[in-house]
Design an enzyme around this catalytic site. Structure first.
Site, PDB file in Angstrom:
ATOM      1  N   PRO A   2       1.065  -1.728  -0.008  1.00  0.00           N
ATOM      2  CA  PRO A   2       0.458   0.479   0.149  1.00  0.00           C
ATOM      3  C   PRO A   2       1.093   1.827   0.498  1.00  0.00           C
ATOM      4  O   PRO A   2       1.510   1.386   0.123  1.00  0.00           O
ATOM      5  CB  PRO A   2      -0.883  -0.458   1.014  1.00  0.00           C
ATOM      6  CG  PRO A   2      -1.080  -1.443   1.678  1.00  0.00           C
ATOM      7  CD  PRO A   2       0.514  -1.959   1.438  1.00  0.00           C
ATOM      8  N   GLU A   3       0.604   2.236  -0.854  1.00  0.00           N
ATOM      9  CA  GLU A   3       1.169   3.385  -1.031  1.00  0.00           C
ATOM     10  C   GLU A   3       0.518   4.719  -0.222  1.00  0.00           C
ATOM     11  O   GLU A   3      -0.810   4.094   0.562  1.00  0.00           O
ATOM     12  CB  GLU A   3       1.730   3.817  -2.390  1.00  0.00           C
ATOM     13  CG  GLU A   3       2.422   2.945  -3.063  1.00  0.00           C
ATOM     14  CD  GLU A   3       3.308   3.090  -4.144  1.00  0.00           C
ATOM     15  OE1 GLU A   3       3.100   4.232  -4.960  1.00  0.00           O
ATOM     16  OE2 GLU A   3       3.289   1.812  -4.524  1.00  0.00           O
TER      17      GLU A   3
END
Ligand SMILES: [Zn+2]
Length: 306
Positions: A2-3
């Site tokens: 996840p960014e």
């Protein structure tokens, strides 16, 4: 992994679902998930009776701000997810930490690969000026205790979507840097929250080859990259994140942004702008996707170009 847009989506979901909730008990089922304080029994004891006031984000971590000023940080890393389970939901064998809420729901930290980390910290220090690029996290390394939550993020650069993150400020951080653009965008001390997906997308949008060096950029190119980084992150948030592997929002549903990506994992497919096949190279051990026509390869003798 996840960014920024994925973590922001989780934080916004949780703000709607658990702001105001009271934690009555905590089960730590995988000790190493809890980074601070130790041991896990102390972590659980310190959270009993705590009220979650609001949920936010810094870099790639979800922040649960407690009513007494303390802050819980949740780094999702590879496969972590924060899921709100209604009362009576069957147990989840991958839940590493379970927060029991006073209304009978559970906030579950689900993490198949167990790289995620949760910490509980004193508040403060989050809004001081971001570190200089490449700065080390002195406070955390010297293991000052108690840390403040700001110390956890002391070596992170600015938030790219903050109003104060202007093209001028971005340019100042890039000035004199000889690193490749792809590697620099992944450097969390330069800029917080960008990872492999959004780095590739931003470079395609800005029509910059990932192997260009920062010090070869003209002012116009810096402005283009600044706009592109913010645009791809905003689009990612609008689409509730890119579910490439395990990422899900707090409702357990994947995001819709993967279908909107222009280059990431589209090797061999046509460029959405010019039709040329998207290419893949490896930079700093990271897969990098780009259009060989729109993102012209840098030449050694090339100076700044408009
Ligand atoms: Zn192209």
């Amino acid at each position: 992994m996840p960014e920024l847009p994925e973590v922001e989506t989780v934080a916004r979901d949780l703000q709607r679902r658990v702001a105001g909730a009271v934690i009555t008990d905590v089960d730590v089922r995988w000790d190493r998930t809890v980074r601070h304080p130790e041991p896990p029994e102390r972590f659980a004891a310190e959270l009993r009776g705590a009220r979650i006031q609001r949920v936010g984000r810094r870099a790639k971590s979800v922040l649960l701000h407690l009513a007494d000023g303390r802050v819980m940080t949740v780094a999702l890393r590879m496969t972590g997810a924060l899921i709100v389970a209604p009362s009576g939901t069957p147990d989840d064998p991958y839940a590493r930490v379970v927060f029991h809420l006073a209304d009978g729901r559970q906030l579950r930290f689900r993490d198949v690969r167990k790289f995620g980390r949760i910490g509980l910290w004193e508040g403060g220090g989050l809004h001081r000026r971001a570190a200089a690029p490449g700065a080390a996290s002195r406070a955390v390394r010297e293991s000052r205790d108690p840390y403040r939550v700001g110390d956890v993020f002391a070596r992170h650069g600015p938030e790219p979507l903050a109003r104060s993150f202007t093209a001028g400020r971005f340019g100042a951080r890039l000035r004199g840097r000889t690193g490749r653009l792809k590697s620099l965008l992944l450097d969390q001390s330069l800029l917080a929250g960008v990872g492999n997906i959004y780095a590739d997308e931003a470079l395609w949008r800005a029509r910059l080859h990932p192997l260009r060096t920062a010090n070869s950029l003209s002012e116009a190119e810096v402005r283009r990259l600044h706009r592109a980084v913010r645009a791809v992150l905003r689009q990612g948030i609008a689409n509730r994140g890119s579910s490439i592997s395990d990422y899900v929002g707090a409702d357990g549903e994947p995001g819709d942004n993967a279908e909107q990506l222009a280059v990431y994992r589209r090797t061999g497919e046509p460029c959405l702008r010019c039709g040329r096949e998207i290419a893949r190279i490896v930079i700093g051990q990271r897969s990098t996707h780009f259009c060989p026509r729109c993102q012209r390869e840098p030449l050694l003798w090339e100076g700044p170009q408009a």
